[in-house]
Design an enzyme around this catalytic site. Sequence first.
Site, PDB file in Angstrom:
ATOM      1  CD  GLU A  26      13.555   3.629   8.579  1.00  0.00           C
ATOM      2  OE1 GLU A  26      12.783   5.634   9.287  1.00  0.00           O
ATOM      3  OE2 GLU A  26      13.917   3.391   8.003  1.00  0.00           O
TER       4      GLU A  26
ATOM      5  N   GLY B 134       2.381   5.355  13.470  1.00  0.00           N
ATOM      6  CA  GLY B 134       3.104   4.086  13.560  1.00  0.00           C
ATOM      7  C   GLY B 134       2.684   3.698  15.072  1.00  0.00           C
TER       8      GLY B 134
ATOM      9  CE  LYS C  16      -1.848   3.114   1.745  1.00  0.00           C
ATOM     10  NZ  LYS C  16      -2.065   4.375   1.462  1.00  0.00           N
TER      11      LYS C  16
ATOM     12  CB  CYS D 176      13.346   8.967   8.926  1.00  0.00           C
ATOM     13  SG  CYS D 176      11.886   8.462   7.594  1.00  0.00           S
TER      14      CYS D 176
ATOM     15  N   GLY E 162       6.793   5.418   8.052  1.00  0.00           N
ATOM     16  CA  GLY E 162       6.074   6.127   8.137  1.00  0.00           C
ATOM     17  C   GLY E 162       6.023   6.785   9.434  1.00  0.00           C
TER      18      GLY E 162
ATOM     19  CD  GLU F 139      10.182  12.629  10.813  1.00  0.00           C
ATOM     20  OE1 GLU F 139       9.076  12.167  10.644  1.00  0.00           O
ATOM     21  OE2 GLU F 139      11.443  11.501  10.427  1.00  0.00           O
TER      22      GLU F 139
HETATM   23  P1  ADP Z   1       2.519  11.511   7.016  1.00  0.00           P
HETATM   24  O1  ADP Z   1       2.006  11.726   7.820  1.00  0.00           O
HETATM   25  O2  ADP Z   1       3.750  12.003   6.488  1.00  0.00           O
HETATM   26  O3  ADP Z   1       1.257  10.817   5.197  1.00  0.00           O
HETATM   27  P2  ADP Z   1       1.958   8.762   7.674  1.00  0.00           P
HETATM   28  O4  ADP Z   1       3.133   8.017   8.825  1.00  0.00           O
HETATM   29  O5  ADP Z   1       0.959   8.845   8.280  1.00  0.00           O
HETATM   30  O6  ADP Z   1       3.018   9.492   6.764  1.00  0.00           O
HETATM   31  O7  ADP Z   1       2.144   8.138   6.242  1.00  0.00           O
HETATM   32  C1  ADP Z   1       2.643   6.555   5.438  1.00  0.00           C
HETATM   33  C2  ADP Z   1       2.125   5.378   5.170  1.00  0.00           C
HETATM   34  O8  ADP Z   1       1.250   4.910   6.145  1.00  0.00           O
HETATM   35  C3  ADP Z   1       1.432   6.345   3.751  1.00  0.00           C
HETATM   36  O9  ADP Z   1       0.890   4.800   3.026  1.00  0.00           O
HETATM   37  C4  ADP Z   1      -0.862   6.044   4.523  1.00  0.00           C
HETATM   38  O10 ADP Z   1      -0.960   5.873   4.186  1.00  0.00           O
HETATM   39  C5  ADP Z   1      -0.280   5.002   5.385  1.00  0.00           C
HETATM   40  N1  ADP Z   1      -1.184   5.215   6.808  1.00  0.00           N
HETATM   41  C6  ADP Z   1      -2.040   5.883   7.729  1.00  0.00           C
HETATM   42  N2  ADP Z   1      -2.625   5.857   8.678  1.00  0.00           N
HETATM   43  C7  ADP Z   1      -2.238   5.155   8.030  1.00  0.00           C
HETATM   44  C8  ADP Z   1      -3.545   3.948   9.230  1.00  0.00           C
HETATM   45  N3  ADP Z   1      -3.913   4.178   9.748  1.00  0.00           N
HETATM   46  N4  ADP Z   1      -3.096   2.744   9.089  1.00  0.00           N
HETATM   47  C9  ADP Z   1      -2.461   2.018   7.916  1.00  0.00           C
HETATM   48  N5  ADP Z   1      -1.842   3.115   7.350  1.00  0.00           N
HETATM   49  C10 ADP Z   1      -1.795   3.908   7.409  1.00  0.00           C
END
Ligand code: ADP
Length: 509
Positions: A274, A257, A199, A308, A252, A406
């Site tokens: 990570e 996380g 994803k 990161c 992310g 961050e």
């Molecule tokens: P940012 O805030 O910089 O967009 P995220 O950590 O939210 O960073 O996003 C990193 C990845 O995690 C992306 O692929 C995003 O779609 C996904 N993501 C965001 N929220 C969720 C969630 N609740 N469950 C699983 N994946 C998620």
Amino acid sequence: MSAAAETLSVLKDIAERGKAGASGRAPEIASIFIDSEARHALSGATLVSTNPSREIPAANFSRGGREDVHAAAVSARRALGGEWGGTAPQRRGELLYALADKLEESSELLATLETLDVGKPLSQSRGDVAGAAATLRYNAGAADKMEGSSVPLGAEYLDFTEHEPLGATAHITPWNFPLGMAARSLGPALAAGCTAVLKPAEQSPLTSLAFAALASEAGFPPGVLNVVTGLGDEAGAALVGHPMIDGVTFTGSVATGRIVGASAGRNLKPVVLELGGKNPLIVFADADMDRALDAAVEGAFDNSGQVCSSVSRLLLENGVKDEFLRKLVERSRELTVGDGFEDPDLGPLVSPEQLEKVDGHIAQALESGARALLGGGRPAGVSKGYFIEPTVFDNVDVNCRLAREETFGPVVSAFGFSGEAEALAIANSLPYGLAAGIHTSDIDRALRLARRIEAGTVWINGWFIGGVQAPTGGVKDSGYGRERGIAGIRNYIRIKNIGVHIADHCAGG
Ligand code: ADP
């Protein structure tokens, strides 16, 4: 034409149109790739990816939902029991080598798509493609070398361990290195014999889709590598919580996380996280200043600070602080900022949301008395795009978000210190622990500090040292588990112990 070839042909149109800056309605692409077939979301919903340099829509892609994730998970699970399950490790390696070749053959397409989606300078996107190919080759070579062991239980027993693939794995990637992150977690997963559902971030779906199409062309059987594009809290959350998923790899933010870790924990599934960093680069007065400056410029401004492991806190020994900052500003002023397709040093930030976040950190720091030695806003004469200048701050209040959280932009803050103990205390003062750097000519001090700094990675007299061979990951709020290197492949292996009781006489004799 195969579905993979058709997908790649639509992606080529998107790339050409995007590079030319064509406006109007962006092309539509079926970006969910399951069983080597490209599909639209079952709901029919779409999302738009936008070129952040020009604010022009690049593509309308599929907004996958729970039901699409379910189809992908079923496919990944089925593929485990099919042809893939019987594919010898050496052959898995050959397929990964073939995919690495395909990435390189499609380097221009992939680099263009990456620059279109995330705005990064074209030559850096090309470098990312080369890095992704190298990552696949590293894992390809390891596919048939992950040996088990025999356990000495004495004459009456044979006890040994076998490495089984973990199973159907979920990979959730961020937008800063979409292709690189896909290769980083899919390479070892596929080498280990797992199947996968990827994803990608909603800002940057295109190269992940291309990766899956190229994998299909390279000969990976249907279902081994599936992609579901969509939003994090929809497709991402559904994937992490899906009962058919055996393990999750996530890169992310800390906030997401925590959600991902909790959801995987409810299903009792292993997870590699990570997460973010607020990484300190410590420069002592005895350091080679030129090398420290190189590290600071590269560490703070590569990928517009959207890494990161970027340098975001510069800890400078008081005797050299002013001179270091003067030279840092001199060098950083030379960096060019612009449209990724014009190949500047820095492209834009990925999205308006990211720009707003970085602006917010800057505004709060300025209000609390910070001094911008360089930058702090939009580059002159720019009216479109999510650009921000390379920015160097001094006098940042340690309670500001800029000092504590961050930022993920080309912004670095300087703090003075006197002596090793204070440097260490400042470095370890935050909940993050991803990367840290030490510049000094005293090797004892460097190694002493390297052991005491709370970080998953410590670099001495350099920054961004290492590649696919060197494990990376965080401590404290920066996550757990390690990616890259042999440690990265172990994430996708589960150990089975087999014990045999050997009879000490012939049956019947
Ligand atoms: P940012 O805030 O910089 O967009 P995220 O950590 O939210 O960073 O996003 C990193 C990845 O995690 C992306 O692929 C995003 O779609 C996904 N993501 C965001 N929220 C969720 C969630 N609740 N469950 C699983 N994946 C998620």
